[in-house]
Scaffold this motif. Structure first.
Motif, mmCIF file in Angstrom:
data_model
loop_
_atom_site.group_PDB
_atom_site.id
_atom_site.type_symbol
_atom_site.label_atom_id
_atom_site.label_comp_id
_atom_site.label_asym_id
_atom_site.label_seq_id
_atom_site.Cartn_x
_atom_site.Cartn_y
_atom_site.Cartn_z
ATOM 1 N N SER A 42 0.836 -1.207 0.000
ATOM 2 C CA SER A 42 0.000 0.000 0.000
ATOM 3 C C SER A 42 0.866 1.249 0.000
ATOM 4 O O SER A 42 0.636 2.197 -0.768
ATOM 5 N N ASN A 43 1.877 1.262 0.870
ATOM 6 C CA ASN A 43 2.793 2.408 0.910
ATOM 7 C C ASN A 43 3.554 2.556 -0.407
ATOM 8 O O ASN A 43 3.752 3.673 -0.901
ATOM 9 N N ALA A 44 3.976 1.424 -0.968
ATOM 10 C CA ALA A 44 4.765 1.469 -2.199
ATOM 11 C C ALA A 44 3.944 2.033 -3.357
ATOM 12 O O ALA A 44 4.425 2.888 -4.119
ATOM 13 N N PHE A 45 2.692 1.576 -3.518
ATOM 14 C CA PHE A 45 1.866 2.064 -4.623
ATOM 15 C C PHE A 45 1.464 3.521 -4.430
ATOM 16 O O PHE A 45 1.311 4.257 -5.404
ATOM 17 N N GLU A 46 1.315 3.949 -3.175
ATOM 18 C CA GLU A 46 1.030 5.363 -2.929
ATOM 19 C C GLU A 46 2.225 6.224 -3.320
ATOM 20 O O GLU A 46 2.077 7.293 -3.916
ATOM 21 N N GLU A 47 3.433 5.761 -3.012
ATOM 22 C CA GLU A 47 4.629 6.489 -3.411
ATOM 23 C C GLU A 47 4.775 6.527 -4.930
ATOM 24 O O GLU A 47 5.157 7.554 -5.508
ATOM 25 N N LEU A 48 4.467 5.430 -5.594
ATOM 26 C CA LEU A 48 4.502 5.411 -7.056
ATOM 27 C C LEU A 48 3.505 6.410 -7.645
ATOM 28 O O LEU A 48 3.813 7.122 -8.604
ATOM 29 N N ARG A 49 2.299 6.430 -7.066
ATOM 30 C CA ARG A 49 1.284 7.362 -7.557
ATOM 31 C C ARG A 49 1.770 8.797 -7.423
ATOM 32 O O ARG A 49 1.621 9.612 -8.344
ATOM 33 N N ARG A 50 2.371 9.124 -6.279
ATOM 34 C CA ARG A 50 2.862 10.487 -6.073
ATOM 35 C C ARG A 50 3.979 10.822 -7.057
ATOM 36 O O ARG A 50 4.046 11.932 -7.579
ATOM 37 N N GLU A 83 2.547 11.384 -10.455
ATOM 38 C CA GLU A 83 1.784 12.633 -10.422
ATOM 39 C C GLU A 83 2.716 13.843 -10.520
ATOM 40 O O GLU A 83 2.415 14.838 -11.181
ATOM 41 N N GLN A 84 3.861 13.769 -9.852
ATOM 42 C CA GLN A 84 4.788 14.897 -9.823
ATOM 43 C C GLN A 84 5.452 15.133 -11.179
ATOM 44 O O GLN A 84 5.745 16.274 -11.540
ATOM 45 N N ILE A 85 5.713 14.070 -11.942
ATOM 46 C CA ILE A 85 6.459 14.261 -13.184
ATOM 47 C C ILE A 85 5.572 14.293 -14.417
ATOM 48 O O ILE A 85 6.035 14.666 -15.494
ATOM 49 N N SER A 86 4.316 13.938 -14.282
ATOM 50 C CA SER A 86 3.446 13.855 -15.453
ATOM 51 C C SER A 86 3.170 15.237 -16.027
ATOM 52 O O SER A 86 2.773 16.157 -15.325
ATOM 53 N N SER A 87 3.374 15.372 -17.328
ATOM 54 C CA SER A 87 3.085 16.641 -17.988
ATOM 55 C C SER A 87 1.591 16.832 -18.197
ATOM 56 O O SER A 87 1.142 17.926 -18.527
ATOM 57 N N LYS A 88 0.796 15.763 -18.026
ATOM 58 C CA LYS A 88 -0.640 15.845 -18.229
ATOM 59 C C LYS A 88 -1.410 15.956 -16.913
ATOM 60 O O LYS A 88 -2.625 15.912 -16.909
ATOM 61 N N LYS A 89 -0.682 16.066 -15.800
ATOM 62 C CA LYS A 89 -1.377 16.105 -14.518
ATOM 63 C C LYS A 89 -2.137 17.427 -14.376
ATOM 64 O O LYS A 89 -1.735 18.462 -14.896
#
Length: 289
Positions: A73-81, A84-90
């Motif tokens: 759970s912690n790992a997938f939350e970190e991946l999501r963040r 989210e931080q690097i996505s140009s479409k966010k």
């Protein structure tokens, strides 16, 4: 071990463990229940440990499964963040921390206006009485009750003066002819308020107030109790603005007594960082209330 464990199988496990159901996980991930079951069986085989206890009607995590769920759970939350931080479409995301009563009474009713004025912005709000920590990047701005202490790297904006006065329902107000009548009526205490009944009684030469009939650790709960005619709350006109405007609460001694005035809430956000411009836009909007 990670070399033989695929990310997709861990994702399937996390969904099934979080939802407590292989079928629900299949629906969430757009897979068949059979595919979910086979993936988890393979994961258990690869790891050499049982992750679920299975019955004909349900599945339940083993102790090993509980341990793995906490980490995945912690790992997938970190991946999501990270994505989210690097996505140009966010979307433009404002991560806001807020004092609970301000969030419920003031911010939430007005947020649609901010979103309308700033199309494409998403606001994520978390509410608690602690101050936000900006160093870990979880929040971009914080609305706090009481002036922040460590402000060297912050821009701190006062959110206007608040008047703290007795507030009650119109029904109770008809029974209050003078401030001394407060002694014979139930008083509601807001535990975390900087201004308490003893301060208001002292300012108005009324001696020591009677013990409160009830107390709450959030102002919005005290205001709700007063709205329901359970007693008289000593509360902020800023937090009570909706109830005052709607006539659900009144200030029975307005203009007749000395009320406490102070700046109760502040907006704080970092002086630097990629979100500073969005935080400033929010600050400009919220200070125009």
């Amino acid at each position: 071990m990670l070399q033989i464990t695929s990310l997709s199988s861990l994702r399937i496990f996390e969904s099934a463990a979080r939802l407590g159901s292989f079928r629900s996980a299949a629906q969430e991930l757009n897979l068949s229940p059979s595919a979910v079951s086979h993936s988890i069986v393979k994961l258990e085989r690869d790891l050499g440990v049982a992750l679920f206890e299975r019955t004909t009607r349900s599945v339940r995590l083993t102790s090993a499964g509980q341990t793995l769920l906490a980490h995945t759970s912690n790992a997938f939350e970190e991946l999501r963040r990270g994505v989210e931080q690097i996505s140009s479409k966010k979307p433009l995301l404002l991560r806001l921390h807020c004092a609970p009563s301000f969030a419920a009474q003031v911010l939430s009713p007005r947020l649609p206006e901010f979103l309308q004025l700033n199309p494409g912005v998403e606001v994520r709000v978390a509410a608690s009485t602690t101050y936000a920590r900006f160093v870990d990047g979880l929040f971009d701005a914080d609305i706090v009750y009481g002036e922040p202490l460590n402000r060297d790297d912050l821009i701190v904006v006062p959110l206007g003066e608040e008047i703290v006065a007795p507030l009650c329902s119109p029904q109770i107000a008809t029974q209050l002819k003078s401030p001394r009548d407060l002694i014979t009526h139930p008083l509601i205490r807001s535990d975390l308020k900087r201004v308490q009944w003893v301060d208001w009684f002292e300012a108005n030469g009324l001696g020591t107030p009677p013990p409160p009939s009830m107390s709450f650790d959030r102002s919005f709960l005290a205001l709700d109790a007063a709205t329901n005619s359970l007693g008289i709350a000593l509360e902020s006109d800023v937090l009570a603005r909706r109830q005052l405007d709607a006539g659900l609460l009144v200030a029975p001694f307005a203009g007749k007594c000395r009320d406490n005035r102070y700046i109760g809430h502040y907006l704080a956000y970092p002086k630097t960082g990629s979100q500073r411009r969005l935080a400033k836009a929010f600050a400009d909007w919220v200070t125009a209330f």
